[in-house]
Enzyme design. Structure first.
Site, PDB file in Angstrom:
ATOM      1  NE  ARG A 175      -4.243  -1.506   2.165  1.00 60.06           N
ATOM      2  CZ  ARG A 175      -4.968  -1.987   3.169  1.00 60.06           C
ATOM      3  NH1 ARG A 175      -4.514  -1.892   4.417  1.00 60.06           N
ATOM      4  NH2 ARG A 175      -6.140  -2.580   2.938  1.00 60.06           N
ATOM      5  CB  VAL A 176       4.267   1.955  -1.176  1.00 61.14           C
ATOM      6  CG1 VAL A 176       4.808   1.074  -0.074  1.00 61.14           C
ATOM      7  CG2 VAL A 176       4.362   1.296  -2.538  1.00 61.14           C
ATOM      8  CE  LYS A 227      -2.779  -2.419  -4.286  1.00 60.01           C
ATOM      9  NZ  LYS A 227      -1.994  -1.333  -3.780  1.00 60.01           N
ATOM     10  N   GLY A 278      -4.807   8.932 -13.404  1.00 62.84           N
ATOM     11  CA  GLY A 278      -3.554   8.317 -13.886  1.00 62.84           C
ATOM     12  C   GLY A 278      -2.915   7.482 -12.809  1.00 62.84           C
ATOM     13  CB  CYS A 281      -2.529   2.026  -8.006  1.00 62.37           C
ATOM     14  SG  CYS A 281      -0.978   1.967  -7.228  1.00 62.37           S
ATOM     15  CE1 TYR A 344       1.492   8.702 -10.388  1.00 64.26           C
ATOM     16  CE2 TYR A 344      -0.785   8.914  -9.685  1.00 64.26           C
ATOM     17  CZ  TYR A 344       0.509   8.506  -9.447  1.00 64.26           C
ATOM     18  OH  TYR A 344       0.830   7.896  -8.258  1.00 64.26           O
TER      19      TYR A 344
HETATM   20  N1  SAJ Z   1      -7.744  11.728  -8.612  1.00 69.05           N
HETATM   21  C1  SAJ Z   1      -8.883  12.443  -8.946  1.00 69.05           C
HETATM   22  N2  SAJ Z   1      -9.774  12.772  -7.957  1.00 69.05           N
HETATM   23  C2  SAJ Z   1      -9.557  12.395  -6.657  1.00 69.05           C
HETATM   24  C3  SAJ Z   1      -8.396  11.648  -6.344  1.00 69.05           C
HETATM   25  C4  SAJ Z   1      -7.502  11.328  -7.331  1.00 69.05           C
HETATM   26  O1  SAJ Z   1      -9.111  12.805 -10.103  1.00 69.05           O
HETATM   27  O2  SAJ Z   1     -10.367  12.736  -5.805  1.00 69.05           O
HETATM   28  C5  SAJ Z   1      -6.796  11.357  -9.670  1.00 69.05           C
HETATM   29  C6  SAJ Z   1      -5.412  11.928  -9.458  1.00 69.05           C
HETATM   30  O3  SAJ Z   1      -5.284  13.178 -10.084  1.00 69.05           O
HETATM   31  C7  SAJ Z   1      -4.524  10.870 -10.116  1.00 69.05           C
HETATM   32  C8  SAJ Z   1      -5.287   9.577  -9.905  1.00 69.05           C
HETATM   33  O4  SAJ Z   1      -6.644   9.949  -9.629  1.00 69.05           O
HETATM   34  O5  SAJ Z   1      -4.400  11.118 -11.490  1.00 69.05           O
HETATM   35  C9  SAJ Z   1      -4.762   8.693  -8.759  1.00 69.05           C
HETATM   36  O6  SAJ Z   1      -4.626   9.517  -7.638  1.00 69.05           O
HETATM   37  P1  SAJ Z   1      -4.444   8.852  -6.154  1.00 69.05           P
HETATM   38  O7  SAJ Z   1      -4.565   9.962  -5.165  1.00 69.05           O
HETATM   39  O8  SAJ Z   1      -5.347   7.694  -6.003  1.00 69.05           O
HETATM   40  O9  SAJ Z   1      -2.913   8.414  -6.107  1.00 69.05           O
HETATM   41  P2  SAJ Z   1      -2.264   7.010  -6.496  1.00 69.05           P
HETATM   42  O10 SAJ Z   1      -2.569   6.605  -7.869  1.00 69.05           O
HETATM   43  O11 SAJ Z   1      -0.828   7.105  -6.119  1.00 69.05           O
HETATM   44  O12 SAJ Z   1      -3.029   5.983  -5.538  1.00 69.05           O
HETATM   45  C10 SAJ Z   1      -2.335   5.391  -4.480  1.00 69.05           C
HETATM   46  C11 SAJ Z   1      -3.088   4.130  -4.183  1.00 69.05           C
HETATM   47  N3  SAJ Z   1      -2.281   3.411  -3.236  1.00 69.05           N
HETATM   48  C12 SAJ Z   1      -1.952   2.103  -3.524  1.00 69.05           C
HETATM   49  O13 SAJ Z   1      -2.365   1.522  -4.493  1.00 69.05           O
HETATM   50  C13 SAJ Z   1      -1.071   1.442  -2.554  1.00 69.05           C
HETATM   51  C14 SAJ Z   1      -4.446   4.426  -3.598  1.00 69.05           C
HETATM   52  O14 SAJ Z   1      -5.009   3.202  -3.090  1.00 69.05           O
HETATM   53  C15 SAJ Z   1      -4.377   5.406  -2.458  1.00 69.05           C
HETATM   54  O15 SAJ Z   1      -5.701   5.744  -2.054  1.00 69.05           O
HETATM   55  C16 SAJ Z   1      -3.649   6.657  -2.914  1.00 69.05           C
HETATM   56  O16 SAJ Z   1      -2.336   6.268  -3.351  1.00 69.05           O
HETATM   57  C17 SAJ Z   1      -3.489   7.605  -1.734  1.00 69.05           C
HETATM   58  O17 SAJ Z   1      -4.018   8.698  -1.852  1.00 69.05           O
HETATM   59  O18 SAJ Z   1      -2.855   7.194  -0.767  1.00 69.05           O
END
Ligand code: SAJ
Length: 452
Positions: A175-176, A227, A278, A281, A344
């Site tokens: 969950r990183v 997951k 993006g 994950c 992203y």
């Molecule tokens: N995004 C939106 N609206 C939101 C949140 C995100 O459009 O409300 C977009 C972001 O701009 C990005 C994409 O979604 O393009 C993903 O954003 P994210 O905040 O989910 O970041 P990630 O992709 O790094 O997700 C990771 C995931 N962690 C793992 O898989 C271990 C996710 O489960 C976590 O919730 C997230 O990190 C976190 O915020 O910790």
């Protein structure tokens, strides 16, 4: 089985006393911090990595991961210097390991089918090298049922050993998050799936050496589901926010005001609409979940629909640009368009599955001259003014801190830029002659500071 029970108990004791030798297959953005964390906890760790240049870098104590990862480079330097951790290109070096963690990529293809080449290769190498009594843990994100249908039979076949007798098997998904690799590793709870309850218990003893948060012992299928479901959950909720934004735009609403007030209702937590989804994950894991249901008589409709909504957002932003340019009397084929943000995620250099890529492709397909800026992506990190100069339109795609407070409107004297499209509601469109903000309908004019 008594011998096996005793063997597992001996393994648990070696883990507890930090005498267990650990192998990590795959030293990417997950495997490398994991290897460093166990080495820092006092274990002897060998990391197996197929890219020889990375092996060389790591054995010099140099961190190959770009971007800001607080503490990782220093920790890597320390554990390599003390000899606790070393990298190798030869999977044969796994033959004396008591515990082997597998952290390799598990992408899906354009038909959303999981591609397990790397996983099969890794497990084959592990099966060939591992000794009797080894605990093998898959940390990569995988489709539910992959442990039972792929990992277990493959390891048994290659090693000639029987699971839960000759070796032990589990799944503990990571969950990183980029930018917080070490912090998340230490502070975020983990679902610990063992092929047997005894194996799950020994896995908890292992992860307790590096994780300060909850370690929830369960079975492999549950761990695979947790997951993929947690990320599908996020994707569906982002899609909901995006669909409400589209409705608001169409009927003159303001999704940002709506979201604020909706979230005052108990138990509501509407996420942020935006330019798309993006990363490595969220766009992928929902398809791993859906794959588990493939061929079974279950109507899977919501998860694919949410993926379609989110994948459609960059194209919606392109439409917003075309419409705003037309209002300003500028044909998109004659326009110079500045795109701000190519990673992203805000303040990240990671461009995997970035929504900016389809946006740029679509605008260029319409004939526009598109220029890109991103302070965190080296290829686009040149002077912002050079990108903005002569731009007929500016599109804000990522909420980098570096863009906070940027004044783009022509009245700011920064050149004639009649069109501003703010696809993350960062508040940059204020004052522009022709602006669009994601989720705000025509006639809804933002006030300065009216931001998400
Ligand atoms: N995004 C939106 N609206 C939101 C949140 C995100 O459009 O409300 C977009 C972001 O701009 C990005 C994409 O979604 O393009 C993903 O954003 P994210 O905040 O989910 O970041 P990630 O992709 O790094 O997700 C990771 C995931 N962690 C793992 O898989 C271990 C996710 O489960 C976590 O919730 C997230 O990190 C976190 O915020 O910790």
């Amino acid at each position: 089985m008594e011998d096996s029970g005793r063997m597992l108990a001996q393994l648990e004791r070696r883990i507890f006393e930090k005498r267990a030798r650990i192998g990590v297959v795959g030293l990417g953005y997950v495997g490398l911090p994991v290897a460093c964390a166990f080495a820092a906890a006092g274990f002897d760790v060998i990391g197996i990595e197929m890219r020889s240049d990375r092996v060389e870098q790591i054995n010099k104590g140099v961190c190959p991961i770009q971007g800001s990862e607080p503490g990782l480079a220093e920790l890597l330097g320390e554990v390599v210097a003390t000899g606790r951790m070393r990298a190798s290109i030869d999977a044969g070096d796994l033959d004396d390991r008591d515990v082997i963690l597998v952290n390799v990529e598990t992408p899906v293809d354009d038909q959303h089918i999981p591609q397990y080449h790397a996983l099969r290769a890794a497990l084959t190498s592990v099966g060939q090298a591992m000794k009797r009594g080894t605990l093998v843990i898959v940390e990569s994100t995988i489709a539910p049922r992959t442990m039972d249908d792929l990992a277990l039979p493959l390891l048994q076949q290659v090693s000639g050993l029987t699971a839960n007798d000759g070796f032990y098997l589990g799944h503990c998904p990571e969950r990183v998050m980029p930018g917080r690799l070490l912090q998340n590793l230490r502070t975020v709870s983990r679902t610990v799936g063992g092929m047997t309850p005894e194996t799950a218990r020994v896995m908890v003893t292992l992860y307790r050496q590096i994780v300060a948060a909850d370690l929830d012992a369960t079975d492999c299928l549950t761990a695979e589901l947790v997951k993929t479901v947690e990320n599908a959950y996020r994707d569906v909720n982002i899609a909901f926010a995006n669909e409400v934004a589209l409705i608001c735009e169409a009927i003159g609403g303001d999704v940002w005001k709506v979201r604020d007030l909706v979230n005052k209702s108990p138990g509501r937590d509407m996420l942020l609409p935006g330019a798309g989804v993006g990363g490595h994950c969220i766009p992928k894991d929902p398809w791993l979940l859906v794959h588990a249901a493939r061929g079974r008589d279950v109507p899977v409709r919501l998860v694919p629909a949410a993926r379609a909504v989110n994948d459609g957002m960059p194209y919606h932003v392109a439409d917003m640009v075309v419409e705003a340019l037309a209002e300003a009397g500028i044909a998109v084929a004659e326009a110079r368009i500045a795109v701000l943000g190519y990673s992203y995620l805000e303040n990240s250099d990671d461009t995997r599955n970035t929504p900016s890529e389809p946006l740029v492709r679509q605008l260029r397909a319409l004939g526009a001259d598109v220029v890109i800026h991103d302070p965190h992506v080296s290829e686009y990190a040149g002077p912002l003014d050079d990108v903005l100069r002569r731009a007929d339109a500016v599109v804000l795609m990522v909420r980098h801190d570096a863009y906070q407070g940027l004044t783009l409107a022509p009245t700011s004297g920064a050149g004639n830029r009649p069109v501003i499209v703010d696809a993350r509601n960062m508040g940059l469109g204020v004052g522009a002659s022709f602006s669009r903000i994601i989720g705000r309908g025509a006639g809804v004019t933002p006030t300065a500071g009216d931001r998400a």
